[in-house]
Motif scaffolding. Structure first.
Motif, PDB file in Angstrom:
ATOM      1  N   ASP A  75       0.886  -1.163   0.000  1.00 45.34           N
ATOM      2  CA  ASP A  75       0.000   0.000   0.000  1.00 45.34           C
ATOM      3  C   ASP A  75       0.917   1.204   0.000  1.00 45.34           C
ATOM      4  O   ASP A  75       1.598   1.476   0.985  1.00 45.34           O
ATOM      5  CB  ASP A  75      -0.860  -0.097   1.267  1.00 45.34           C
ATOM      6  CG  ASP A  75      -1.797   1.084   1.497  1.00 45.34           C
ATOM      7  OD1 ASP A  75      -1.403   2.232   1.211  1.00 45.34           O
ATOM      8  OD2 ASP A  75      -2.912   0.849   2.003  1.00 45.34           O
TER       9      ASP A  75
ATOM     10  N   GLY B 145      -0.558   6.614  -2.017  1.00 44.55           N
ATOM     11  CA  GLY B 145      -1.641   7.234  -1.256  1.00 44.55           C
ATOM     12  C   GLY B 145      -2.090   8.614  -1.663  1.00 44.55           C
ATOM     13  O   GLY B 145      -2.325   9.467  -0.813  1.00 44.55           O
TER      14      GLY B 145
ATOM     15  N   ASN C 208      -4.507  11.745  -2.898  1.00 44.55           N
ATOM     16  CA  ASN C 208      -5.867  12.093  -2.502  1.00 44.55           C
ATOM     17  C   ASN C 208      -6.612  12.785  -3.625  1.00 44.55           C
ATOM     18  O   ASN C 208      -6.019  13.485  -4.437  1.00 44.55           O
ATOM     19  CB  ASN C 208      -5.818  13.040  -1.301  1.00 44.55           C
ATOM     20  CG  ASN C 208      -5.155  12.383  -0.113  1.00 44.55           C
ATOM     21  OD1 ASN C 208      -5.529  11.278   0.276  1.00 44.55           O
ATOM     22  ND2 ASN C 208      -4.155  13.038   0.438  1.00 44.55           N
TER      23      ASN C 208
ATOM     24  N   TYR D  27     -11.573   7.907   7.775  1.00 47.94           N
ATOM     25  CA  TYR D  27     -10.316   7.334   7.269  1.00 47.94           C
ATOM     26  C   TYR D  27     -10.009   5.990   7.943  1.00 47.94           C
ATOM     27  O   TYR D  27      -9.632   5.017   7.285  1.00 47.94           O
ATOM     28  CB  TYR D  27      -9.211   8.357   7.551  1.00 47.94           C
ATOM     29  CG  TYR D  27      -7.820   8.037   7.054  1.00 47.94           C
ATOM     30  CD1 TYR D  27      -7.598   7.571   5.759  1.00 47.94           C
ATOM     31  CD2 TYR D  27      -6.706   8.249   7.881  1.00 47.94           C
ATOM     32  CE1 TYR D  27      -6.311   7.326   5.314  1.00 47.94           C
ATOM     33  CE2 TYR D  27      -5.418   8.007   7.440  1.00 47.94           C
ATOM     34  CZ  TYR D  27      -5.215   7.539   6.159  1.00 47.94           C
ATOM     35  OH  TYR D  27      -3.935   7.293   5.717  1.00 47.94           O
TER      36      TYR D  27
ATOM     37  N   ASP E 119      -9.957   2.199   6.299  1.00 43.35           N
ATOM     38  CA  ASP E 119      -8.721   1.430   6.410  1.00 43.35           C
ATOM     39  C   ASP E 119      -8.987   0.053   7.022  1.00 43.35           C
ATOM     40  O   ASP E 119      -8.407  -0.953   6.610  1.00 43.35           O
ATOM     41  CB  ASP E 119      -7.674   2.188   7.236  1.00 43.35           C
ATOM     42  CG  ASP E 119      -6.507   2.640   6.362  1.00 43.35           C
ATOM     43  OD1 ASP E 119      -6.183   1.918   5.398  1.00 43.35           O
ATOM     44  OD2 ASP E 119      -5.926   3.688   6.635  1.00 43.35           O
TER      45      ASP E 119
ATOM     46  N   GLN F 272       1.878   9.194  10.474  1.00 47.36           N
ATOM     47  CA  GLN F 272       0.636   8.420  10.593  1.00 47.36           C
ATOM     48  C   GLN F 272       0.815   7.171  11.454  1.00 47.36           C
ATOM     49  O   GLN F 272      -0.010   6.261  11.407  1.00 47.36           O
ATOM     50  CB  GLN F 272       0.111   8.054   9.203  1.00 47.36           C
ATOM     51  CG  GLN F 272      -0.337   9.287   8.437  1.00 47.36           C
ATOM     52  CD  GLN F 272      -1.228   8.958   7.243  1.00 47.36           C
ATOM     53  OE1 GLN F 272      -1.953   7.971   7.234  1.00 47.36           O
ATOM     54  NE2 GLN F 272      -1.176   9.812   6.238  1.00 47.36           N
TER      55      GLN F 272
HETATM   56  N1  ARG Z   1      -4.162   9.238   1.418  1.00 46.13           N
HETATM   57  C1  ARG Z   1      -3.376   9.179   2.601  1.00 46.13           C
HETATM   58  C2  ARG Z   1      -2.632  10.496   2.816  1.00 46.13           C
HETATM   59  O1  ARG Z   1      -2.376  11.232   1.883  1.00 46.13           O
HETATM   60  C3  ARG Z   1      -2.377   8.062   2.589  1.00 46.13           C
HETATM   61  C4  ARG Z   1      -2.969   6.678   2.467  1.00 46.13           C
HETATM   62  C5  ARG Z   1      -2.077   5.655   3.084  1.00 46.13           C
HETATM   63  N2  ARG Z   1      -2.624   4.324   3.088  1.00 46.13           N
HETATM   64  C6  ARG Z   1      -3.570   3.899   3.901  1.00 46.13           C
HETATM   65  N3  ARG Z   1      -3.995   2.644   3.794  1.00 46.13           N
HETATM   66  N4  ARG Z   1      -4.073   4.669   4.839  1.00 46.13           N
HETATM   67  O2  ARG Z   1      -2.279  10.782   3.926  1.00 46.13           O
END
Ligand code: ARG
Length: 587
Positions: A118, A121, A123, A322, A326, A350
């Motif tokens: 993964d 990521g 958006n 979120y 997940d 994160q």
């Molecule tokens: N879209 C998220 C960001 O920009 C990252 C995603 C990472 N992957 C996940 N499974 N949460 O912070």
């Protein structure tokens, strides 16, 4: 089988014949190359187990190893290090074996795992920015490494396309253009052209996010819009599709420029159909509970030494978050994709989020213990002033701009070094593209992923030093040596016992490739590959300085050296490929 695993097995047998565990026989390249080629440190541990002196055990093992025709010298140093040096004939024979193997001595795993990587990521409503760069580069390299080891790889970018940020955009767009059909409850048809461009979205989003922090009424509207979107409001779904498409178009361009690809192009929204059922089953199972109007999973554990906030499954307004997507994505990956290992290549900031998701996944029985969930975290990319990389105006730097920057720098470097000068424009352009990507990726991957590093374009794009362009150039140079040999009708032969120190050094370096790759995989750390590739190129240069392949008169010797050059090139290209770096045919 690699030379090192063969030596380890031999030493292991010697330990076993003394009634000690064979694992103690692990042989590694020598820390003191001036004393020996390889060493085994098992006697120190063995001494504790057997209650004997480590030197005595080491002597016995060394004596046993000395009887092998492959070993020129096995002796004991210091408190009980077993030092090994191979005969030149044995080195040559292993060199021929590793180089004939299309995996270069690195076997494939007996039991392949399904590994979901993964990474990236991106958006919706945002072009990718530097924050996504490390995730993309590191994730891609790890995927390549695991694939090379024989695992089944599923690459998934996990687009951010379903949470509160969608509601924020909807609320802001409705306020700007309330007359759009997407907000008309009676509308049944919607335009096929997007009412917003990516540029629009990029302007709207930060303002809306900022406003939501101060304006509770607006924030409430955004939460409601999130819920309406998620519960299938046709107008909002149609608008959402447009936003998703304009964002993905730009992201796919960036991925293509970086030579990065995915097997799935899933996002948070792809698990939407699971959310309600999952949440209900967690509620029924007593795993989820209500807290201040929201639905949460408590994930704190008795032996924690810090506070862990619960994971929020459903907001007060009824929206999924979120964390919810997940969690459902873990379920999808385990149940539908049969994942044995999931690597989340995401920014260190994160780490709490992933700890919460992983704990909730275990607690809710979503991921059984035999499925490994790992957050592969990394530090930030900073400017030369040590602060996070920003535009001159203090804004976020877009990935597309970074790619343009490195390409331009690569172009200038090629001019400066008078490389690729006589080729046509299209080829020059392509070489500059490959060199730019190499500068960017190698500049990142040479660092231990958990440390921050400085984006130093000048250094990264140089054809000297620990850089991607240096390694590309090293590989191209070997290609041109081989092309010249070919023109003169000189053929590569069998590798013979090395007669020069630099030749031996190069062979020894090449023979350690399998263990380097294994370490990079075990530690999820491509920097070991990057470092090794750089050392290898240096070893080749030293060899080539001393051993003039093309002018060598002894046919057998020349053929042997050509074979060594072929092996080096294959290794270098493989290593660079594992870093996501392609080598031009010439430059
Ligand atoms: N879209 C998220 C960001 O920009 C990252 C995603 C990472 N992957 C996940 N499974 N949460 O912070």
């Amino acid at each position: 089988m690699s030379l090192l695993s063969h030596l380890s097995a031999m030493a292991g047998e010697a330990f076993a014949s003394l009634g000690l565990p064979a694992e103690l026989g692990e042989v590694v390249p020598s820390q003191r190359p001036e004393l020996a080629q390889y060493q085994c440190n098992g006697a120190m541990t063995a001494a504790k187990l057997a209650g004997k002196s480590p030197r005595d055990i080491a002597e016995e093992v060394a004596t046993a190893l000395s009887s092998s025709t492959e070993i020129a010298l096995a002796d004991v140093a210091g408190p009980g290090f077993i030092n090994l040096t191979l005969t030149d004939e044995a080195l040559a024979s292993w060199a021929n074996r590793h180089s004939a193997d299309d995996h270069l001595g690195f076997g494939t795993v007996e039991r392949p795992m399904s590994v979901v990587v993964d990474y990236a990521g991106p958006n919706v409503a945002k072009a990718m920015h530097v924050g996504h760069l490390r995730a993309t580069i590191i994730g891609d390299s790890l995927a390549r490494l695991f694939a090379f080891a024989g695992h089944k790889i599923i690459r998934d970018p996990h687009f951010g396309d379903w949470g509160f940020q969608m509601g924020l955009l909807m609320a802001a767009i409705q306020e700007r253009s309330p007359g759009l059909p997407y907000f008309d409850p009676d509308a049944t048809e919607y335009p096929t052209r997007s009412p917003v461009t990516l540029q629009d979205l990029q302007q709207i989003y930060p303002k809306a996010a900022e406003r939501a922090r101060q304006d509770e009424e607006f924030s409430e509207r955004a939460r409601e819009a999130t819920v309406r979107l998620q519960s299938g409001d046709p107008g909002l779904r149609a608008l959402w599709k447009h936003m998703k498409t304009v964002s993905e178009d730009s992201q796919r361009q960036d991925f293509a420029a970086l030579g990065v690809n995915f097997d799935l192009w899933y996002g948070e929204s792809d698990v939407h159909d699971r959310l309600q059922t999952l949440v209900e089953s967690l509620e029924k199972g007593g795993v989820a509970e209500e807290s201040q109007g929201a639905l949460v999973v408590r994930i704190d554990q008795a032996d924690d030494n810090r506070d862990w906030p619960p994971l929020i499954l459903k907001s007060r307004a009824g929206g999924f978050l979120y964390s919810t997507t997940d969690l459902a994505t873990v379920q999808m990956r385990v149940d539908d994709l049969g994942a044995d290992l999931i690597l989340y290549v995401v920014d260190r900031r994160q780490s709490d989020h992933f700890a919460q998701v992983f704990r909730a996944a275990r607690k809710g029985g979503i991921a059984p213990e035999n499925v490994r969930l790992e957050h592969i975290e990394f530090g930030t990319m900073n400017s030369p002033d040590g602060k996070p990389f920003k535009t001159r105006e203090g804004g976020v730097v877009q990935l597309g701009d970074v790619i343009d920057m490195v390409q331009e720098a690569a172009r200038a470097r090629l001019d400066e070094a008078h490389l690729a000068e006589e080729y046509d424009e299209a080829e020059r352009e392509e070489i500059a593209r490959l060199v730019g990507v190499a500068a960017l990726k190698f500049g990142d991957l040479i660092n231990n992923r958990s440390s921050d590093y400085v984006f130093d374009l000048d250094r990264f794009s140089s054809f000297e030093g620990k850089t991607g362009p240096y390694l590309q150039y090293a590989a191209v140079r070997i290609k041109s040596i081989l092309a010249k040999a070919d023109e003169r009708g000189l053929e590569a032969g069998h590798m013979r016992a090395p007669a020069h120190e630099t030749e031996r050094g190069l062979i020894l370096e090449l023979l350690s490739l399998p263990e380097v790759l294994q370490r990079a995989i075990d530690l999820r750390a491509p920097n070991h590959v990057a470092d090794y590739a750089h050392n290898l190129a240096g070893q080749f240069n030293r060899f080539y300085d001393e051993c003039h392949i093309l002018s060598e008169q002894d046919t057998l010797r020349r053929g042997s050296w050509l074979a060594l050059a072929v092996w080096t090139l294959a290794s270098l290209e493989r290593l660079l490929d594992l870093l996501g770096i392609a080598v031009p045919d010439r430059m």
